[in-house]
Write a protein that holds these residues in place. Structure first.
Motif: not given
Ligand code: GDP
Length: 424
Positions: A8-13, A218-222, A260-270, A327-333
């Protein structure tokens, strides 16, 4: 049933971990875009792995892993990656490669380097994996499909034709050594021998698999914000990172993608250059970078320090919308437990007007973050397995984010390990 896992973000979620988990119940995992230019980090019983080109299903013996037609296929890289796993005790993966996948040519990688050199300080921050020259050639209709390796006469003829133009650029623009077409032909024949046992009409294979009711991932990148159309153009990647493209890059009907499961990180990184509204700097950023991910926020492919920022609800809502997230998977919380206060970017101020809509790049460059500050939970949350057992402020943070992005957060990841996940 077909599911997609995307960023859902810039990758690395932290998609790698979620894919690895979902891989457990998948018969088939498909990479549908990108190449070896980004990496997933996966930690499991075999150890810690950074995967770049292989689908994350490679660790399961019951899973068939597919390189779809949408991928930039670096053949020697693929087999080195397979070897790096089997050398460490991972069973030989069941691998299929689409006969329509195009081949990363040695000159694509060189052109990527030469162009970054030429641009100097104005470069795109490419990983120099050849991705942009590869996709440029694909759409300029001078790429090479895997299937073309099997017709030697026309392969030779095409190499001559394509290299004629490449060599003019190499000589007059980059002042670099020219391509030796005979050598290139021999290299491609070597590639053919490597890939031969795995070549498959993937779309036909998946068509049957869907009919048989197989679980396909299906596995997305970035992530969405690196999509060439909907991302922060031009600081994007060269293939679509959206779940919708999963249908094309794998060769299935779009309506088959049910979740469609979007991974979103609990903070941002790019990583790399480009607009990043909620970016933070200095000690604040260093601290988060040091604590982030698993052992710090440094690129899985390049080792570059990642740029850090607070959670950006504007970008993430947009990212989820463009992904079509169900749905969303919120990661690295777990990383955020040290903070007394957590700023969340809930709006962008552009020319004095606050918006919650993610703008095009020109406007984005002028956007300033509007923050809401939530209280921290000041507690280690690793090891917690039930949502109700999370500290109240942590739950409030999750629920605040969920409300802002408007998609249910069904999974919360509180550690890098496969089992460190809380289902809601
Ligand atoms: P991907 O490209 O989306 O797969 O992301 P990466 O795997 O490159 O980056 C995520 C990083 O965070 C990796 O180092 C993971 O091991 C790590 N990671 C994933 N989920 C979590 C989590 O919930 N907590 C922590 N601390 N690290 C995580």
């Amino acid at each position: 049933m077909v599911k997609a896992i995307v960023g859902a973000n810039w990758g690395d979620e932290g998609k790698g971990k979620i894919t690895d988990m979902l891989g457990q119940e998948s018969d088939i995992v498909v990479r549908f875009q990108g190449g070896s230019n980004a990496g997933h980090t996966i930690i499991n019983k075999y150890g810690k792995f950074a995967l770049h080109l292989l689908p994350s299903g490679v660790f399961y013996e019951h899973t068939t892993c597919i390189i779809g037609n949408g991928v930039a296929l670096n053949i020697p890289y693929l087999f080195e990656e397979v070897k790096s796993l089997t050398d460490r005790g991972v069973p030989e993966p069941k691998l299929l490669v689409s006969d329509r996948a195009q081949i990363m040519m040695p000159y694509h990688i060189l052109f990527d380097q030469y162009e970054e050199e030429r641009l100097g300080g104005k470069s795109f921050g490419s990983t120099k994996s050849g991705i942009a020259p590869f996709y440029s050639d694909k759409y300029a209709k001078i790429g090479f499909q895997v299937s073309e390796l099997f017709d030697e006469e026309s392969l030779k003829e095409k190499i001559e034709r394509v290299c004629e133009a490449k060599n003019v650029i190499l000589e007059h623009m980059y002042h670099k050594p020219l391509i030796n077409t005979e050598e290139l032909y021999n290299t491609l024949i070597e590639y053919r021998e490597m890939v031969k046992p795995y070549v498959c009409d993937v779309s036909a294979y998946l068509y049957e698999a869907i009919k048989e009711g197989k679980n396909i991932l299906l596995e997305g990148q970035l992530g969405a914000l690196k999509d060439p159309d909907f991302g922060i153009y031009p600081m994007v990647t060269s293939s679509s990172t959206l779940a919708a493209y999963g249908a094309i890059g794998a060769g299935i009907a779009p309506y088959e993608i049910k979740e469609i499961i979007a991974a979103a990180k609990a903070y941002s990184s790019a990583v790399g250059a480009g607009e990043f509204v909620s970016e933070i700097f200095g000690e604040e950023a260093d601290e988060l970078r040091k604590r982030g991910g698993d052992g710090g926020e440094f690129g899985a492919t390049t080792g570059r320090p990642r740029r850090m920022g607070w959670f950006d609800a504007v970008a993430t809502r947009y990212g989820c919308r463009m992904q079509g997230a169900t749905q969303v998977a919120l990661t690295v919380l777990d990383v955020l437990g040290y903070l007394k206060e957590l700023p969340v970017c809930v709006g962008y101020e552009v020319d004095g007007v606050v918006t919650k809509d993610f703008p095009t790049t020109v406007k984005l460059a002028k956007a300033k973050p509007v923050y809401v500050k939530l209280p921290g939970w000041n507690q280690e949350i690793r090891g917690i397995t039930k949502y109700e057992e999370l500290p109240e402020n942590c739950r409030k943070y999750i629920e605040f984010i969920e409300k802002e992005i408007g998609i249910p957060v069904t999974m919360v990841s509180n550690g890098p390990g496969r089992d460190e996940i809380i289902y809601r």
